[in-house]
Design an enzyme around this catalytic site. Structure first.
Site, PDB file in Angstrom:
ATOM      1  N   SER A  69       0.822  -1.220   0.000  1.00  0.00           N
ATOM      2  CA  SER A  69       0.000   0.000   0.000  1.00  0.00           C
ATOM      3  C   SER A  69       0.853   1.265   0.000  1.00  0.00           C
ATOM      4  O   SER A  69       2.035   1.249   0.339  1.00  0.00           O
ATOM      5  CB  SER A  69      -0.909   0.008   1.238  1.00  0.00           C
ATOM      6  OG  SER A  69      -1.690  -1.153   1.285  1.00  0.00           O
TER       7      SER A  69
HETATM    8  N1  SAH Z   1      -0.650  -5.066   4.093  1.00  0.00           N
HETATM    9  C1  SAH Z   1      -0.031  -5.383   2.830  1.00  0.00           C
HETATM   10  C2  SAH Z   1      -0.937  -4.976   1.686  1.00  0.00           C
HETATM   11  C3  SAH Z   1      -1.065  -6.076   0.716  1.00  0.00           C
HETATM   12  S1  SAH Z   1      -2.368  -5.948  -0.449  1.00  0.00           S
HETATM   13  C4  SAH Z   1       1.354  -4.766   2.721  1.00  0.00           C
HETATM   14  O1  SAH Z   1       1.734  -3.970   3.600  1.00  0.00           O
HETATM   15  O2  SAH Z   1       2.089  -5.096   1.792  1.00  0.00           O
HETATM   16  C5  SAH Z   1      -3.622  -6.942   0.318  1.00  0.00           C
HETATM   17  C6  SAH Z   1      -3.275  -8.357   0.618  1.00  0.00           C
HETATM   18  O3  SAH Z   1      -4.440  -8.992   1.112  1.00  0.00           O
HETATM   19  C7  SAH Z   1      -2.817  -9.184  -0.582  1.00  0.00           C
HETATM   20  O4  SAH Z   1      -1.557  -9.726  -0.324  1.00  0.00           O
HETATM   21  C8  SAH Z   1      -3.883 -10.275  -0.699  1.00  0.00           C
HETATM   22  O5  SAH Z   1      -3.361 -11.509  -1.134  1.00  0.00           O
HETATM   23  C9  SAH Z   1      -4.403 -10.352   0.725  1.00  0.00           C
HETATM   24  N2  SAH Z   1      -5.759 -10.893   0.891  1.00  0.00           N
HETATM   25  C10 SAH Z   1      -6.840 -10.711   0.090  1.00  0.00           C
HETATM   26  N3  SAH Z   1      -7.898 -11.370   0.574  1.00  0.00           N
HETATM   27  C11 SAH Z   1      -7.489 -12.005   1.708  1.00  0.00           C
HETATM   28  C12 SAH Z   1      -8.129 -12.861   2.649  1.00  0.00           C
HETATM   29  N4  SAH Z   1      -9.417 -13.228   2.523  1.00  0.00           N
HETATM   30  N5  SAH Z   1      -7.417 -13.301   3.710  1.00  0.00           N
HETATM   31  C13 SAH Z   1      -6.105 -12.969   3.853  1.00  0.00           C
HETATM   32  N6  SAH Z   1      -5.435 -12.177   2.975  1.00  0.00           N
HETATM   33  C14 SAH Z   1      -6.115 -11.689   1.922  1.00  0.00           C
END
Ligand code: SAH
Length: 225
Positions: A69
């Site tokens: 993000s």
């Molecule tokens: N917090 C992360 C942002 C990653 S983007 C960072 O700092 O890099 C959001 C993430 O949520 C992705 O990696 C995606 O695979 C994950 N995601 C999406 N749906 C999910 C779910 N139901 N349970 C766990 N993770 C999930």
């Protein structure tokens, strides 16, 4: 990494904060949160070939169709959680592990769940390597939360769902905070701040329009690696 680039990122976060204060009600973020943003090496969490961009105030691809993000959004969501050094929190969507790393500097323990196995593994390895050992990661669908360690002082979801998952609300302590983007998968989304009141009821406030990757439902519960 160039500390001038990092200073630029911190200034850009402060500027975004002022620009959005009409929505968020915040003209600045807590000094503890800004300190954590200054401490965590974001360049470790982005792909090697994008390291030059690590301190731009923008999201970046991390593979598997996912993104790390934007630093301003990481800082804002962290601030909205009101992290205290004794808090225990839960993150859904570990991704690169960057948000987890920032939060881990501010609280006692963070549990985090990631649905893409390759990302879960990479984030786990990286967090251990840097020595952020108060983070525990599981892979799986985070919709059901992580009941074994509930209730939590704060829960952060970093993928956009079309509603607030009821199990996550139920895993909040009275006084606990839940920050989550809610809306359409690739359309309009709002960042919501849900609070569990001392009497167990919930209140919710819209903070800011945002753009997150979609929340993925596999139905597969979070399990050990
Ligand atoms: N917090 C992360 C942002 C990653 S983007 C960072 O700092 O890099 C959001 C993430 O949520 C992705 O990696 C995606 O695979 C994950 N995601 C999406 N749906 C999910 C779910 N139901 N349970 C766990 N993770 C999930």
């Amino acid at each position: 990494m160039n500390s001038r680039q990092k200073d630029g990122m911190l200034r850009s976060i402060a500027t975004d904060c002022r620009f959005t204060s009409g929505y968020t009600g915040k003209a600045s973020l807590s000094p503890r949160v800004m300190e954590a943003m200054a401490t965590v090496p974001r360049e470790e969490f982005v792909p090697r070939q994008l390291r030059q961009l690590a301190y731009e105030n923008s999201p970046l691809p991390i593979g598997e169709g996912q993104t790390i993000s934007q630093p301003f959004i990481v800082a804002l969501m962290t601030d909205l959680l009101c992290p205290d050094k004794d808090d225990i929190m839960l993150e859904i969507g570990a991704g690169s592990g960057y948000q987890a790393a920032v939060l881990s500097r501010l609280i006692r323990k963070l549990y985090t769940i990631e649905v893409v196995p390759a990302l879960a593994q990479r984030a786990d390895r990286l967090l251990r390597q840097i020595g952020y050992d108060n983070v525990e990661i599981r892979r799986g669908d985070g919709y059901q939360g992580w009941p074994e360690h509930a209730p939590y002082d704060g829960i952060i979801v970093t993928a956009a769902a079309d509603h607030v998952p009821a199990p996550l609300k139920e895993q909040l302590k009275p006084g606990g905070r839940l920050v989550i983007p809610v809306g359409r998968p690739h359309g309009a989304q709002d960042l919501l701040l849900v609070r569990r009141e001392e009497d167990g009821s919930f209140s919710s406030r819209t903070i800011l329009p945002v753009a997150f990757v979609p929340f993925i439902r596999t139905g597969e519960p979070a399990d050990d690696r």
